[in-house]
Write a protein that holds these residues in place. Structure first.
Motif, PDB file in Angstrom:
ATOM      1  N   ASN A 145      31.715  46.160  79.327  1.00  0.00           N
ATOM      2  CA  ASN A 145      31.031  44.878  79.422  1.00  0.00           C
ATOM      3  C   ASN A 145      32.046  43.749  79.330  1.00  0.00           C
ATOM      4  O   ASN A 145      32.781  43.630  78.343  1.00  0.00           O
ATOM      5  CB  ASN A 145      30.006  44.740  78.293  1.00  0.00           C
ATOM      6  CG  ASN A 145      29.340  43.367  78.294  1.00  0.00           C
ATOM      7  OD1 ASN A 145      28.733  42.969  79.279  1.00  0.00           O
ATOM      8  ND2 ASN A 145      29.482  42.636  77.192  1.00  0.00           N
TER       9      ASN A 145
ATOM     10  N   LEU B 298      25.060  42.364  74.106  1.00  0.00           N
ATOM     11  CA  LEU B 298      25.505  41.935  75.424  1.00  0.00           C
ATOM     12  C   LEU B 298      25.101  40.485  75.676  1.00  0.00           C
ATOM     13  O   LEU B 298      23.987  40.066  75.347  1.00  0.00           O
ATOM     14  CB  LEU B 298      24.897  42.825  76.509  1.00  0.00           C
ATOM     15  CG  LEU B 298      25.340  44.287  76.506  1.00  0.00           C
ATOM     16  CD1 LEU B 298      24.619  45.046  77.607  1.00  0.00           C
ATOM     17  CD2 LEU B 298      26.832  44.405  76.676  1.00  0.00           C
TER      18      LEU B 298
ATOM     19  N   ILE C  69      24.742  48.798  71.509  1.00  0.00           N
ATOM     20  CA  ILE C  69      25.605  47.744  72.035  1.00  0.00           C
ATOM     21  C   ILE C  69      24.844  46.797  72.939  1.00  0.00           C
ATOM     22  O   ILE C  69      25.262  45.648  73.171  1.00  0.00           O
ATOM     23  CB  ILE C  69      26.797  48.387  72.778  1.00  0.00           C
ATOM     24  CG1 ILE C  69      27.912  47.347  73.010  1.00  0.00           C
ATOM     25  CG2 ILE C  69      26.356  48.976  74.099  1.00  0.00           C
ATOM     26  CD1 ILE C  69      28.535  46.864  71.754  1.00  0.00           C
TER      27      ILE C  69
ATOM     28  N   ALA D 137      26.696  45.497  83.403  1.00  0.00           N
ATOM     29  CA  ALA D 137      27.755  46.321  82.787  1.00  0.00           C
ATOM     30  C   ALA D 137      28.345  47.210  83.866  1.00  0.00           C
ATOM     31  O   ALA D 137      27.709  47.482  84.888  1.00  0.00           O
ATOM     32  CB  ALA D 137      27.216  47.160  81.639  1.00  0.00           C
TER      33      ALA D 137
ATOM     34  N   ALA E 108      32.389  49.170  75.866  1.00  0.00           N
ATOM     35  CA  ALA E 108      31.249  49.007  74.970  1.00  0.00           C
ATOM     36  C   ALA E 108      30.849  50.312  74.298  1.00  0.00           C
ATOM     37  O   ALA E 108      30.619  50.363  73.091  1.00  0.00           O
ATOM     38  CB  ALA E 108      30.058  48.435  75.745  1.00  0.00           C
ATOM     39  N   ASP E 109      30.782  51.385  75.064  1.00  0.00           N
ATOM     40  CA  ASP E 109      30.336  52.659  74.489  1.00  0.00           C
ATOM     41  C   ASP E 109      30.713  53.785  75.437  1.00  0.00           C
ATOM     42  O   ASP E 109      31.007  53.551  76.608  1.00  0.00           O
ATOM     43  CB  ASP E 109      28.824  52.651  74.251  1.00  0.00           C
ATOM     44  CG  ASP E 109      28.436  53.551  73.081  1.00  0.00           C
ATOM     45  OD1 ASP E 109      29.268  54.397  72.709  1.00  0.00           O
ATOM     46  OD2 ASP E 109      27.324  53.404  72.551  1.00  0.00           O
TER      47      ASP E 109
END
Length: 366
Positions: free
Chosen positions: A54, A80, A76, A93, A59-60
């Motif tokens: 992001n 955002l 997450i 994303a 982010a993950d």
């Protein structure tokens, strides 16, 4: 991008990657303006990792499995930016799929020879080639260090970097293995395992591991190969005297088949005379006992002498005694033999005490 692509980006709610290549490491999921619907389904297959990015930040990451993209399993999402329309609106994303399987078609080879010091052959230049397997073990590190924003990161983009790293570590691995040149083939597996561990440790910072490293061949220059062939031939022949007699007998037989040829007659005559002399010597010595020959002299230590910065030798103890008597070897003369760590003055070597005893004392002053 056309209207249909936009509509497809708005309505497709499955995020997945079916790899139809054999050399793609990272693939970015294409979506219209990077918009992903809330509640979309993310499918991560075995040997894959999905990484969400992001605004340029990771982010993950998701392991293999099927996920519904919502705040419950993707915390997450609540952080955002641009989330002013509620949690049911699309979010922006980037999704990168990272292939974590082993890439086994990776080749390596030495463009320039690696110089080794061998106990039997001295300094030798060797070349080597083989294959290895590479695997991504940390997808986030790989994205940060190597991939960046590349939408399709292939093995060819990292293969040259890995090859240079391998060649840079190959010489040290072969040198520290302590294996003679003639025994390298029997230890290639052990050296390959050692190199795989060293390379994996060094590549940990970019998220790559080397689970398998194979040395297919180690070759030497042509002149060394010819020397090895000669040595092999000598070992195969065995007793050179018996081999010479066999060749002479074979030449006599061949000459007998061609009695009319001048060359054959000459060869036959010469070989026949040599064979007759050999038989005569055998018959003459049949009635007398064989002469008893003394055993070979024991190997004497070889000494080297340093004179005016130049190495001279080798000499045995008799030769050193002659130099001492001539006045060219004194207590301060540097000497060396196999087994000494460095050059030493002759007076500090106990074995040369008897040699230095023959050195005449200095002349009295006039």
């Amino acid at each position: 991008m056309g209207l249909m692509d936009k509509l497809r980006g708005e309505f497709v709610d499955i995020v997945e990657w079916l790899d139809d290549s054999r050399d793609t490491i990272v693939w970015r999921f294409p979506r219209y303006q990077n918009e992903i619907k809330m509640g979309a389904r993310l499918v991560v297959r075995e040997s894959q990792t999905a990484v969400f990015v992001n605004e340029g930040q990771i982010a993950d990451a998701f392991a293999p499995g099927t996920y519904t993209l919502e705040t419950r399993n993707l915390p997450i999402l609540s952080t955002l930016k641009g989330w002013k329309y509620g949690f049911n609106s699309p979010f922006k994303a980037e999704v990168y799929f990272v292939n974590t399987r082993q890439f086994t078609d990776m080749k390596w080879g030495t463009q320039n020879p690696v110089i080794l010091r061998d106990a039997e052959f001295g300094v030798v230049r060797v070349r080597a080639f083989g294959a290895y397997a590479a695997r991504v073990v940390d997808a986030q590190r790989l994205l940060r260090e190597l991939v960046g924003t590349d939408p399709q990161f292939r093995t060819e983009e990292v293969q040259e970097y890995l090859r240079q790293l391998i060649v840079g570590r190959l010489g040290g691995a072969l040198a520290t293995a302590g294996v003679p040149l003639l025994d390298l083939a029997a230890h290639q597996d052990a050296i390959g395992r050692r190199l795989a561990a060293v390379l994996t440790e060094e590549l940990a910072e970019v998220g790559i591991a080397i689970p398998k490293f194979v040395i297919e061949n180690v070759s030497v220059p042509p002149e060394v190969e010819r020397a090895l062939d000669k040595r092999t031939s000598m070992g195969a022949v065995g007793d050179l005297d018996r081999f010479t007699r066999y060749q002479a007998a074979a030449a006599i037989e061949e000459a007998a088949k061609n009695p009319g040829g001048g060359a054959g007659t000459g060869i036959g005559l010469g070989m026949g005379m040599a064979a007759g002399q050999q038989v005569a010597r055998g018959m003459a010595g049949a009635g007398t006992p064989p002469a008893v020959e003394p055993p070979p002299l024991p190997n004497q230590t070889q000494w080297y002498v340093g004179v005016a910065g130049q190495r001279q030798g080798p000499f045995d103890l008799g030769g050193l005694a002659e130099r001492a008597a001539a006045g060219t070897l004194g207590p301060d003369t540097l000497v060396w033999r196999s087994g000494l760590a460095q050059w030493q003055p002759a007076s500090q070597v106990p074995e040369l005490a008897s040699v230095l005893a023959s050195v005449p004392p200095p002349l009295p002053p006039q």
